[in-house]
Write a protein that holds these residues in place. Structure first.
Motif, PDB file in Angstrom:
ATOM      1  N   GLY A 195      11.353  26.714  16.929  1.00  0.00           N
ATOM      2  CA  GLY A 195      10.148  25.911  16.808  1.00  0.00           C
ATOM      3  C   GLY A 195       9.717  25.792  15.362  1.00  0.00           C
ATOM      4  O   GLY A 195      10.541  25.865  14.444  1.00  0.00           O
ATOM      5  N   VAL A 196       8.402  25.615  15.168  1.00  0.00           N
ATOM      6  CA  VAL A 196       7.823  25.427  13.834  1.00  0.00           C
ATOM      7  C   VAL A 196       6.848  26.562  13.559  1.00  0.00           C
ATOM      8  O   VAL A 196       6.016  26.902  14.403  1.00  0.00           O
ATOM      9  N   PHE A 197       6.951  27.153  12.373  1.00  0.00           N
ATOM     10  CA  PHE A 197       6.034  28.225  12.008  1.00  0.00           C
ATOM     11  C   PHE A 197       4.594  27.723  12.037  1.00  0.00           C
ATOM     12  O   PHE A 197       4.312  26.580  11.660  1.00  0.00           O
ATOM     13  N   GLN A 198       3.684  28.594  12.514  1.00  0.00           N
ATOM     14  CA  GLN A 198       2.280  28.215  12.552  1.00  0.00           C
ATOM     15  C   GLN A 198       1.802  27.804  11.166  1.00  0.00           C
ATOM     16  O   GLN A 198       2.144  28.412  10.168  1.00  0.00           O
ATOM     17  N   GLY A 199       1.016  26.739  11.135  1.00  0.00           N
ATOM     18  CA  GLY A 199       0.591  26.149   9.871  1.00  0.00           C
ATOM     19  C   GLY A 199       1.324  24.851   9.611  1.00  0.00           C
ATOM     20  O   GLY A 199       0.876  24.026   8.817  1.00  0.00           O
ATOM     21  N   GLY A 200       2.461  24.668  10.287  1.00  0.00           N
ATOM     22  CA  GLY A 200       3.199  23.419  10.185  1.00  0.00           C
ATOM     23  C   GLY A 200       2.816  22.483  11.313  1.00  0.00           C
ATOM     24  O   GLY A 200       2.015  22.824  12.186  1.00  0.00           O
ATOM     25  N   SER A 201       3.389  21.316  11.326  1.00  0.00           N
ATOM     26  CA  SER A 201       3.084  20.315  12.346  1.00  0.00           C
ATOM     27  C   SER A 201       3.932  20.569  13.589  1.00  0.00           C
ATOM     28  O   SER A 201       5.164  20.479  13.542  1.00  0.00           O
ATOM     29  N   VAL A 202       3.269  20.872  14.686  1.00  0.00           N
ATOM     30  CA  VAL A 202       3.977  21.103  15.942  1.00  0.00           C
ATOM     31  C   VAL A 202       4.549  19.781  16.444  1.00  0.00           C
ATOM     32  O   VAL A 202       3.863  18.755  16.410  1.00  0.00           O
ATOM     33  N   PRO A 203       5.805  19.757  16.870  1.00  0.00           N
ATOM     34  CA  PRO A 203       6.401  18.504  17.357  1.00  0.00           C
ATOM     35  C   PRO A 203       5.580  17.878  18.483  1.00  0.00           C
ATOM     36  O   PRO A 203       4.968  18.580  19.291  1.00  0.00           O
ATOM     37  N   THR A 204       5.572  16.570  18.526  1.00  0.00           N
ATOM     38  CA  THR A 204       4.862  15.840  19.583  1.00  0.00           C
ATOM     39  C   THR A 204       5.831  15.202  20.567  1.00  0.00           C
ATOM     40  O   THR A 204       5.418  14.602  21.555  1.00  0.00           O
ATOM     41  N   SER A 205       7.140  15.322  20.292  1.00  0.00           N
ATOM     42  CA  SER A 205       8.153  14.801  21.202  1.00  0.00           C
ATOM     43  C   SER A 205       9.348  15.743  21.204  1.00  0.00           C
ATOM     44  O   SER A 205       9.546  16.519  20.265  1.00  0.00           O
TER      45      SER A 205
END
Length: 211
Positions: A195-205
């Motif tokens: 996934g994406v480290f917190q603070g980054g943009s979480v995927p929307t798709s």
């Protein structure tokens, strides 16, 4: 006499196969529902065209994501050179626990907590890339040594210029996922983690498919 590097690769492959087999036998590999038990399986992405942040000549990757019925995970991300998933360069591995949020329009939020991470370089050239990209936190010797090839090195406290790695202050990873027809789909992930480290943009798709 068996070449030490070849021996390490053979042992690593055998251990990986045994662990994967053990996980499959101990937790039903259903892939039928978005629950811990329903996702309990070793998921594989296949060969993907991409570029590694540290080993810049690595141009193919394959992700193995093991999800367990007790809410824990292990991810191994293999990187290759030469335009196919044949010539190993480096492996990034992370492990920890995860939670599943409430479904919305068929998509579930996922929250991973990474408690350990490691890397394995396949040759001295790759070690040099790590030295250049990670400075004083590299786990390799200033003059790369063949004795370090094919061996796991902890990365949990490393800080690299080219890409973020998990550590005690950077261990929370978010993503989204869906399940359809036995295919697990996740949002685009950062290198080495699911996934994406917190603070980054979480995927929307969802853009990554696992089988």
């Amino acid at each position: 006499m068996v070449n030490p590097l070849l021996k390490s690769v053979m042992i690593f492959g055998l251990v990986t196969a045994l662990v994967a087999c053990e996980a499959t036998e101990e937790t039903p590999s259903t892939g039928t529902s978005f629950t811990f038990a329903g996702l309990a399986k070793t998921w594989n992405s296949g060969c993907i065209t991409a570029t590694d942040g540290i080993v810049t000549n690595a141009n193919r990757t394959s992700i193995e994501l093991r999800l367990y019925a007790d809410g824990t995970f292990t991810q191994n991300q293999y990187w290759f050179t030469g335009g196919s998933c044949i010539n190993y360069a480096i492996v990034y591995s992370s492990e920890g626990s995860f939670t599943i949020g409430s479904e919305s329009a068929g998509v579930y939020p996922l929250a991973f907590t990474v408690t350990a991470s490691r890397m394995m370089a396949w040759n001295e050239t790759v070690q040099s890339y790590v030295n250049s990209g990670c400075g004083g936190t590299t786990p390799y010797q200033s003059t790369p040594s063949a004795t370090d090839n094919g061996k796991w090195k902890s990365t949990y406290m490393m800080s690299c210029f080219a890409m973020p790695l998990p550590n005690s202050g950077n261990k929370f990873v978010d993503n989204i996922g869906s399940l359809s027809g036995g295919i697990l789909s996740l949002g685009q992930s950062q290198n080495g983690v699911p996934g994406v480290f917190q603070g980054g943009s979480v995927p929307t798709s969802t853009t990554l498919s696992f089988y």
